[in-house]
Design a protein around this motif. Structure first.
Motif, PDB file in Angstrom:
ATOM      1  N   ASP A  58       3.168   8.956   4.657  1.00 37.74           N
ATOM      2  CA  ASP A  58       2.808   8.430   5.969  1.00 37.74           C
ATOM      3  C   ASP A  58       1.327   8.670   6.278  1.00 37.74           C
ATOM      4  O   ASP A  58       0.641   7.787   6.812  1.00 37.74           O
ATOM      5  CB  ASP A  58       3.689   9.067   7.041  1.00 37.74           C
ATOM      6  N   LEU A  59       0.823   9.845   5.953  1.00 34.07           N
ATOM      7  CA  LEU A  59      -0.591  10.137   6.181  1.00 34.07           C
ATOM      8  C   LEU A  59      -1.488   9.240   5.343  1.00 34.07           C
ATOM      9  O   LEU A  59      -2.534   8.781   5.803  1.00 34.07           O
ATOM     10  CB  LEU A  59      -0.874  11.610   5.878  1.00 34.07           C
ATOM     11  N   PHE A  60      -1.072   8.991   4.117  1.00 35.87           N
ATOM     12  CA  PHE A  60      -1.827   8.068   3.258  1.00 35.87           C
ATOM     13  C   PHE A  60      -1.870   6.681   3.895  1.00 35.87           C
ATOM     14  O   PHE A  60      -2.922   6.030   3.965  1.00 35.87           O
ATOM     15  CB  PHE A  60      -1.173   7.999   1.872  1.00 35.87           C
ATOM     16  N   ASN A  61      -0.715   6.207   4.376  1.00 37.50           N
ATOM     17  CA  ASN A  61      -0.640   4.879   5.000  1.00 37.50           C
ATOM     18  C   ASN A  61      -1.530   4.780   6.235  1.00 37.50           C
ATOM     19  O   ASN A  61      -2.178   3.756   6.472  1.00 37.50           O
ATOM     20  CB  ASN A  61       0.806   4.557   5.378  1.00 37.50           C
TER      21      ASN A  61
ATOM     22  N   LYS B  11       6.066  12.609   5.014  1.00 38.90           N
ATOM     23  CA  LYS B  11       4.817  12.895   5.735  1.00 38.90           C
ATOM     24  C   LYS B  11       3.572  12.608   4.898  1.00 38.90           C
ATOM     25  O   LYS B  11       2.574  12.086   5.412  1.00 38.90           O
ATOM     26  CB  LYS B  11       4.822  14.335   6.232  1.00 38.90           C
ATOM     27  N   LYS B  12       3.602  12.970   3.619  1.00 36.60           N
ATOM     28  CA  LYS B  12       2.432  12.732   2.770  1.00 36.60           C
ATOM     29  C   LYS B  12       2.192  11.234   2.596  1.00 36.60           C
ATOM     30  O   LYS B  12       1.057  10.760   2.662  1.00 36.60           O
ATOM     31  CB  LYS B  12       2.619  13.403   1.411  1.00 36.60           C
TER      32      LYS B  12
ATOM     33  N   GLY C 181       0.787  -1.226   0.000  1.00 39.73           N
ATOM     34  CA  GLY C 181       0.000   0.000   0.000  1.00 39.73           C
ATOM     35  C   GLY C 181       0.815   1.270   0.000  1.00 39.73           C
ATOM     36  O   GLY C 181       0.360   2.311  -0.486  1.00 39.73           O
ATOM     37  N   THR C 182       2.041   1.212   0.512  1.00 38.08           N
ATOM     38  CA  THR C 182       2.831   2.437   0.613  1.00 38.08           C
ATOM     39  C   THR C 182       3.183   3.010  -0.763  1.00 38.08           C
ATOM     40  O   THR C 182       3.344   4.227  -0.911  1.00 38.08           O
ATOM     41  CB  THR C 182       4.098   2.213   1.457  1.00 38.08           C
TER      42      THR C 182
END
Length: 332
Positions: free
Chosen positions: A263-266, A260-261, A218-219
């Motif tokens: 990470d927020l999606f994950n 960060k972007k 998913g990342t």
């Protein structure tokens, strides 16, 4: 005096018996996964190449250009790719055998790296020599009763993650690793670098039946639509449950990253999938992200310099989490 002699003889007898028992008990655990190097089968002669070998890298002369396969993850037996075993034979007829985990092509020069030698390794040499390369088959024998297929992207396969299955096996020796790809240690897997959920769906028919699956994915979708990613991963788990209705699927939440972007999606993706899977008894959520973040020094301790992939300690941490979770599930 006679009693003393008898007593000494009795102690010697007990020591011998105990040593024998310890030796026998040790022998029951010596069956480690290994290559059957007594049965090496030649498959295809790739020919002679001018190379040098240093710092565990095989460096090809520029005259050869790009020697690697355009499709690295395949089982073709007539080219350099990640899934084959190669014989390395010098002019003195010394033969060595290896797998490689990465290939680069820069300034018209090919380099094989992340090499794992099967048996002895050759001495390094910095001057170019002519070496014959041949693809061979060597059976890799695994001991265990429970099959595991590790599915995902580069975080399950590339660089330090080549060690993932080896480390899992250190925690749980009862596992047999399966998959259409093979890591440098000989373990089967379903990891391909750079894969997003759509790309994994496109190759899903390659995935074999197994008792357990791990899904770390998913990342690489972080620039895509989150709803599409959610649907894709749901389809993947549905396919696996049909492939083996008795299998257990460990959904691993994506590891934290310094982007960060991404990470927020994950985080958002994990929340949706955890909610989706909570009523499914075949799917077990292993909150890898949370386990990693429990260490306040997680970035330094577990991530490599790119801020995305794990270092060796991070891979070992993930492997122990997986191995112990499977042990726990098998007990219940």
């Amino acid at each position: 005096m006679r009693k003393a002699i008898k007593y000494i003889l009795f102690l010697i007898f007990i020591f011998v018996i105990s040593s024998g028992c310890n030796e026998n008990s040790h022998q029951t655990n010596v069956e480690k996964d290994h290559y059957n190097i007594n049965n090496i089968k030649p498959v295809f002669d790739l020919g002679n190449y001018t190379v040098k070998y240093k710092k565990n890298k095989i460096i090809f002369s520029k005259e050869h250009g790009n020697i690697s396969s355009p499709v690295q993850y395949n089982n073709l037996k007539n080219e350099f790719n990640f899934n084959s075993i190669y014989r390395f034979k010098d002019s003195l007829q010394n033969a060595y055998f290896f797998r490689f985990g990465w290939v680069s092509f820069k300034e018209n020069q090919s380099v094989l790296s992340n090499i794992e030698w099967i048996g002895k390794a050759p001495q390094e040499f910095e001057d170019f020599k002519k070496i014959n390369f041949k693809i061979v088959d060597i059976d890799f024998i695994q001991f265990g009763t429970t099959s595991l297929c590790t599915i995902g992207d580069s975080q399950t396969w590339w660089s330090n993650a080549q060690n993932l299955r080896k480390y899992i096996n250190d925690t749980n020796e009862n596992l047999i690793f399966v998959g259409s790809n093979t890591d440098i240690f000989g373990y089967g897997h379903e990891g391909e670098g750079g894969n997003n959920s759509s790309e994994l769906l496109n190759r899903i028919d390659n995935i074999p039946s197994a008792d357990f699956y791990t899904l770390l994915l998913g990342t690489n979708d972080w620039k895509n639509n989150i709803e599409t990613t959610f649907i894709n991963i749901t389809k993947i788990t549905e396919h696996l449950t049909l492939l083996n209705p008795k299998a257990k699927i460990l959904y691993l939440t994506p590891i934290p990253t310094t982007n960060k972007k991404r990470d927020l999606f994950n985080i958002d993706l994990s929340k949706k999938l955890i909610e989706k899977f909570k009523e499914n008894k075949q799917i077990i959520v292993l909150d890898l992200r949370k386990k990693i973040l429990d260490n306040e020094n997680w970035e330094k301790d577990y991530l490599s310099h790119d801020g995305l992939h794990q270092n060796k300690d991070g891979v070992e941490f993930t492997a122990k989490s997986i191995g112990n979770k499977i042990i726990e599930l098998n007990r219940n």
